[in-house]
Write a protein that holds these residues in place. Structure first.
Motif, PDB file in Angstrom:
ATOM      1  N   LEU A 156       6.975   8.690  -4.902  1.00 17.62           N
ATOM      2  CA  LEU A 156       8.268   8.756  -5.583  1.00 17.62           C
ATOM      3  C   LEU A 156       8.250   9.941  -6.546  1.00 17.62           C
ATOM      4  O   LEU A 156       7.284  10.134  -7.296  1.00 17.62           O
ATOM      5  CB  LEU A 156       8.541   7.440  -6.321  1.00 17.62           C
ATOM      6  N   ARG A 157       9.337  10.700  -6.531  1.00 11.81           N
ATOM      7  CA  ARG A 157       9.456  11.855  -7.428  1.00 11.81           C
ATOM      8  C   ARG A 157      10.858  11.885  -8.020  1.00 11.81           C
ATOM      9  O   ARG A 157      11.834  11.549  -7.338  1.00 11.81           O
ATOM     10  CB  ARG A 157       9.196  13.154  -6.672  1.00 11.81           C
ATOM     11  N   THR A 158      10.954  12.284  -9.284  1.00  9.61           N
ATOM     12  CA  THR A 158      12.248  12.369  -9.949  1.00  9.61           C
ATOM     13  C   THR A 158      12.569  13.808 -10.302  1.00  9.61           C
ATOM     14  O   THR A 158      11.677  14.635 -10.524  1.00  9.61           O
ATOM     15  CB  THR A 158      12.293  11.518 -11.232  1.00  9.61           C
ATOM     16  N   ASP A 159      13.850  14.092 -10.352  1.00  8.74           N
ATOM     17  CA  ASP A 159      14.372  15.373 -10.831  1.00  8.74           C
ATOM     18  C   ASP A 159      15.524  15.040 -11.770  1.00  8.74           C
ATOM     19  O   ASP A 159      16.691  15.057 -11.381  1.00  8.74           O
ATOM     20  CB  ASP A 159      14.818  16.236  -9.650  1.00  8.74           C
ATOM     21  N   LEU A 160      15.160  14.691 -13.013  1.00  5.35           N
ATOM     22  CA  LEU A 160      16.132  14.215 -14.004  1.00  5.35           C
ATOM     23  C   LEU A 160      16.093  15.135 -15.230  1.00  5.35           C
ATOM     24  O   LEU A 160      15.439  14.855 -16.234  1.00  5.35           O
ATOM     25  CB  LEU A 160      15.804  12.778 -14.425  1.00  5.35           C
ATOM     26  N   PRO A 161      16.779  16.267 -15.150  1.00  4.82           N
ATOM     27  CA  PRO A 161      16.705  17.228 -16.266  1.00  4.82           C
ATOM     28  C   PRO A 161      17.260  16.703 -17.579  1.00  4.82           C
ATOM     29  O   PRO A 161      16.911  17.223 -18.644  1.00  4.82           O
ATOM     30  CB  PRO A 161      17.522  18.424 -15.748  1.00  4.82           C
ATOM     31  N   ASP A 162      18.105  15.668 -17.519  1.00  5.76           N
ATOM     32  CA  ASP A 162      18.680  15.122 -18.740  1.00  5.76           C
ATOM     33  C   ASP A 162      17.832  14.019 -19.359  1.00  5.76           C
ATOM     34  O   ASP A 162      18.180  13.494 -20.410  1.00  5.76           O
ATOM     35  CB  ASP A 162      20.085  14.576 -18.464  1.00  5.76           C
ATOM     36  N   SER A 163      16.726  13.651 -18.713  1.00  4.52           N
ATOM     37  CA  SER A 163      15.886  12.584 -19.249  1.00  4.52           C
ATOM     38  C   SER A 163      14.984  13.122 -20.353  1.00  4.52           C
ATOM     39  O   SER A 163      14.263  14.112 -20.138  1.00  4.52           O
ATOM     40  CB  SER A 163      15.033  11.981 -18.137  1.00  4.52           C
ATOM     41  N   PRO A 164      14.969  12.522 -21.544  1.00  2.00           N
ATOM     42  CA  PRO A 164      14.107  13.028 -22.625  1.00  2.00           C
ATOM     43  C   PRO A 164      12.624  12.818 -22.354  1.00  2.00           C
ATOM     44  O   PRO A 164      11.784  13.504 -22.940  1.00  2.00           O
ATOM     45  CB  PRO A 164      14.571  12.221 -23.843  1.00  2.00           C
ATOM     46  N   THR A 165      12.260  11.881 -21.477  1.00  2.00           N
ATOM     47  CA  THR A 165      10.850  11.619 -21.219  1.00  2.00           C
ATOM     48  C   THR A 165      10.273  12.489 -20.109  1.00  2.00           C
ATOM     49  O   THR A 165       9.075  12.436 -19.836  1.00  2.00           O
ATOM     50  CB  THR A 165      10.654  10.141 -20.828  1.00  2.00           C
ATOM     51  N   GLY A 166      11.100  13.304 -19.447  1.00  2.00           N
ATOM     52  CA  GLY A 166      10.611  14.200 -18.422  1.00  2.00           C
ATOM     53  C   GLY A 166      10.678  13.595 -17.034  1.00  2.00           C
ATOM     54  O   GLY A 166      11.066  12.438 -16.836  1.00  2.00           O
ATOM     55  N   ASP A 167      10.275  14.423 -16.068  1.00  2.00           N
ATOM     56  CA  ASP A 167      10.208  13.971 -14.679  1.00  2.00           C
ATOM     57  C   ASP A 167       8.820  13.431 -14.385  1.00  2.00           C
ATOM     58  O   ASP A 167       7.866  13.688 -15.117  1.00  2.00           O
ATOM     59  CB  ASP A 167      10.521  15.131 -13.729  1.00  2.00           C
ATOM     60  N   PHE A 168       8.699  12.685 -13.285  1.00  2.00           N
ATOM     61  CA  PHE A 168       7.382  12.151 -12.934  1.00  2.00           C
ATOM     62  C   PHE A 168       7.201  12.106 -11.422  1.00  2.00           C
ATOM     63  O   PHE A 168       8.160  12.083 -10.658  1.00  2.00           O
ATOM     64  CB  PHE A 168       7.160  10.764 -13.544  1.00  2.00           C
ATOM     65  N   ASN A 169       5.950  12.103 -11.020  1.00  2.00           N
ATOM     66  CA  ASN A 169       5.537  11.863  -9.648  1.00  2.00           C
ATOM     67  C   ASN A 169       4.736  10.573  -9.633  1.00  2.00           C
ATOM     68  O   ASN A 169       3.919  10.328 -10.534  1.00  2.00           O
ATOM     69  CB  ASN A 169       4.675  13.005  -9.118  1.00  2.00           C
ATOM     70  N   SER A 170       4.938   9.740  -8.624  1.00  2.00           N
ATOM     71  CA  SER A 170       4.290   8.438  -8.599  1.00  2.00           C
ATOM     72  C   SER A 170       3.799   8.119  -7.201  1.00  2.00           C
ATOM     73  O   SER A 170       4.506   8.354  -6.211  1.00  2.00           O
ATOM     74  CB  SER A 170       5.262   7.352  -9.072  1.00  2.00           C
ATOM     75  N   LEU A 171       2.584   7.607  -7.118  1.00  2.00           N
ATOM     76  CA  LEU A 171       2.019   7.049  -5.892  1.00  2.00           C
ATOM     77  C   LEU A 171       1.840   5.553  -6.098  1.00  2.00           C
ATOM     78  O   LEU A 171       1.374   5.116  -7.165  1.00  2.00           O
ATOM     79  CB  LEU A 171       0.677   7.690  -5.558  1.00  2.00           C
ATOM     80  N   GLY A 172       2.199   4.760  -5.085  1.00  2.00           N
ATOM     81  CA  GLY A 172       2.092   3.311  -5.256  1.00  2.00           C
ATOM     82  C   GLY A 172       1.878   2.592  -3.940  1.00  2.00           C
ATOM     83  O   GLY A 172       2.034   3.152  -2.854  1.00  2.00           O
ATOM     84  N   ALA A 173       1.493   1.329  -4.060  1.00  2.00           N
ATOM     85  CA  ALA A 173       1.290   0.466  -2.901  1.00  2.00           C
ATOM     86  C   ALA A 173       1.670  -0.952  -3.277  1.00  2.00           C
ATOM     87  O   ALA A 173       1.483  -1.376  -4.437  1.00  2.00           O
ATOM     88  CB  ALA A 173      -0.157   0.518  -2.420  1.00  2.00           C
ATOM     89  N   ASN A 174       2.201  -1.683  -2.321  1.00  2.00           N
ATOM     90  CA  ASN A 174       2.586  -3.078  -2.523  1.00  2.00           C
ATOM     91  C   ASN A 174       2.077  -3.922  -1.355  1.00  2.00           C
ATOM     92  O   ASN A 174       2.089  -3.471  -0.197  1.00  2.00           O
ATOM     93  CB  ASN A 174       4.108  -3.228  -2.622  1.00  2.00           C
ATOM     94  N   PHE A 175       1.650  -5.140  -1.670  1.00  2.00           N
ATOM     95  CA  PHE A 175       1.160  -6.076  -0.661  1.00  2.00           C
ATOM     96  C   PHE A 175       1.844  -7.419  -0.887  1.00  2.00           C
ATOM     97  O   PHE A 175       1.934  -7.900  -2.020  1.00  2.00           O
ATOM     98  CB  PHE A 175      -0.363  -6.243  -0.749  1.00  2.00           C
ATOM     99  N   ASN A 176       2.317  -8.005   0.190  1.00  2.00           N
ATOM    100  CA  ASN A 176       2.998  -9.293   0.125  1.00  2.00           C
ATOM    101  C   ASN A 176       2.467 -10.160   1.253  1.00  2.00           C
ATOM    102  O   ASN A 176       2.550  -9.782   2.425  1.00  2.00           O
ATOM    103  CB  ASN A 176       4.512  -9.100   0.255  1.00  2.00           C
ATOM    104  N   ALA A 177       1.894 -11.315   0.921  1.00  2.00           N
ATOM    105  CA  ALA A 177       1.339 -12.234   1.913  1.00  2.00           C
ATOM    106  C   ALA A 177       2.037 -13.575   1.804  1.00  2.00           C
ATOM    107  O   ALA A 177       2.287 -14.073   0.698  1.00  2.00           O
ATOM    108  CB  ALA A 177      -0.168 -12.404   1.725  1.00  2.00           C
ATOM    109  N   SER A 178       2.354 -14.170   2.944  1.00  2.00           N
ATOM    110  CA  SER A 178       2.985 -15.487   2.961  1.00  2.00           C
ATOM    111  C   SER A 178       2.219 -16.393   3.906  1.00  2.00           C
ATOM    112  O   SER A 178       1.888 -15.989   5.029  1.00  2.00           O
ATOM    113  CB  SER A 178       4.454 -15.399   3.369  1.00  2.00           C
TER     114      SER A 178
END
Length: 434
Positions: A322-344
């Motif tokens: 996930l990557r953001t391009d939010l020039p109006d955000s005071p906290t800056g932009d970020f790049n994110s790597l993630g994973a999710n697991f769901n077991a039933s």
């Protein structure tokens, strides 16, 4: 000896009484012309109530079977009607109106092939114009019943009550509160052809923490989409539009475009791929044309897994960037790597137990004008949760759940932890097909 001689006469008398009683009951059948007049005047409920108790004595009588079959059919008892009308056409195979009535009963029971056979028999027997018109009308109804149902409307409502230890995800002075949540969603699908379908739907949610009224939120999301199936492939495109409110005031608006694909593998497994671009606009920034974009790219796998347990376990595993391009955000932009697991784990037809885990790593970058941004900041977020689903009724689910979220950060004010417990009740309405 005297008893032996007395028994036969007593048996004869008893049997004679039974015959006399049966004859007395049989004589109570109302005149057939009177019954037909009542049917013509749409008094079919009265006719059914009169004839239903007499079926034991008059079953097989053609006049009785025809009127009783029609009365049962008009009162919504096609199975009862079919029994009477089957007896009728057995003794009167040339009774064309009886066959059409039986064809209607079969159609309402879902026995479409039997219904079509009887309609064809009547049409091929050179019937009168009136009977032929009735056969054609019934054929139109049967064709409509056999036509594919191209539209499907699904609806669902949720109500939840829970406790949140950190409503605002704050690093300190965490506001805790009991909360309630109401949600509704509907989706209308149109099966354009075997491989192509379209859909439109919405989701509406209201969340209310009782101790922190400043965080009352409403969200509305509208989706449009199209899906294409070809062999083992399924591909879809979905434009979305969203709106959020906080404390009764507009908080954000968004418009997105998503693409997704599924490739089916053997043994009921599949690989997934998805991407999404979202245009964000925060209502507090009235002087901004837009506040930037969010980009998402990911994939995953879904299917059953082998375990020592005798209960089936299904797993969904996804990873994303996930990557953001939010020039109006005071906290800056970020790049994110993630994973999710769901077991039933399907324990029984009523009980399913669920576990979930997630991990994401987020790095920040700063642009000119972002005053509070820290380019050295790094956040790590962990999510854990367990829950269950209990099928209380065929359309009613009860879902208890507890989850724990913790974020570690190089910036102390961005670290937080949060526990959320909730019990929700979900009702799925029967799909409407037309």
């Amino acid at each position: 000896m005297l008893r032996l001689f007395l028994r036969p006469p007593l048996l004869v008398v008893s049997f004679s009484l039974l015959l006399f009683t049966g004859h007395a009951i049989a004589s109570t059948l109302p005149p057939l012309p009177e019954l037909h007049n009542k049917m013509n005047e749409w008094q079919h409920q009265e006719v059914y109530d009169q004839l239903q108790p007499l079926e034991l004595h008059f079953a097989g009588d053609a006049g009785y079977d025809y009127v009783f079959g029609l009365a049962a059919l008009r009162n919504g008892y096609p199975a009862e009607a079919s029994w009477a009308l089957e007896r009728l056409v057995l003794v009167q195979p040339s009774n064309q109106r009886g066959k059409l009535a039986l064809a209607q009963a079969y159609m309402e029971m879902g026995r479409f092939n039997s219904s079509q056979r009887l309609i064809d028999e009547v049409k091929n027997s050179r019937p009168s114009p009136a009977v032929l018109a009735s056969a054609n009308n019934l054929q139109e109804r049967l064709d409509k019943a056999l036509a594919p149902k191209r539209f499907t409307l699904t609806s669902r409502v949720n109500a939840a009550l829970g406790y949140d230890s950190n409503v605002s995800s704050a690093a300190s002075n965490e506001p805790a509160s009991v909360f309630s949540e109401m949600a509704a969603r509907q989706r209308l699908s149109w099966q354009y052809s075997d491989p192509v379908s379209f859909y439109a739907g919405y989701r509406l949610r209201d969340t209310r923490p009782y101790a922190e009224s400043d965080y009352i939120r409403q969200n509305l999301n509208v989706q449009l989409g199209a899906e294409y199936r070809a062999g083992q492939w399924l591909a879809g495109v979905e434009p979305t539009f969203g709106k959020g409110w906080k404390d009764g005031k507009g908080e954000f608006s968004e418009a997105g475009l998503g693409l997704n694909g599924v490739y089916l593998l053997p043994d009921s497994t599949a690989v997934l791929g998805f991407m999404n671009v979202t245009q964000m606009s925060y209502d507090q920034n009235a002087d901004k044309v837009n506040d930037g974009r969010i980009y998402l790219l990911g994939g995953g796998w879904v299917g059953g897994v082998s375990t020592p347990l005798r209960w089936p376990v299904n797993l969904v595993a996804t990873g994303y960037y996930l990557r953001t391009d939010l020039p109006d955000s005071p906290t800056g932009d970020f790049n994110s790597l993630g994973a999710n697991f769901n077991a039933s784990l399907v324990y029984s037809p009523e009980w399913t137990f669920v576990g979930l885990a997630g991990y994401s790593l987020r790095d920040y970058t700063c642009s000119s004008g972002q005053t509070s941004c820290d380019a050295s900041r790094r956040d790590t977020l962990f999510n854990l949760g367990v829950g269950a689903r209990y099928q209380f009724l065929p359309n009613l689910l009860v879902e208890p759940q507890i989850s724990y979220n913790q974020q570690f950060s190089d910036t102390p004010n961005s670290a937080f932890n949060r526990i959320t417990a909730r019990v929700s009740v979900r009702y799925d309405f029967e799909p409407v097909k037309f």
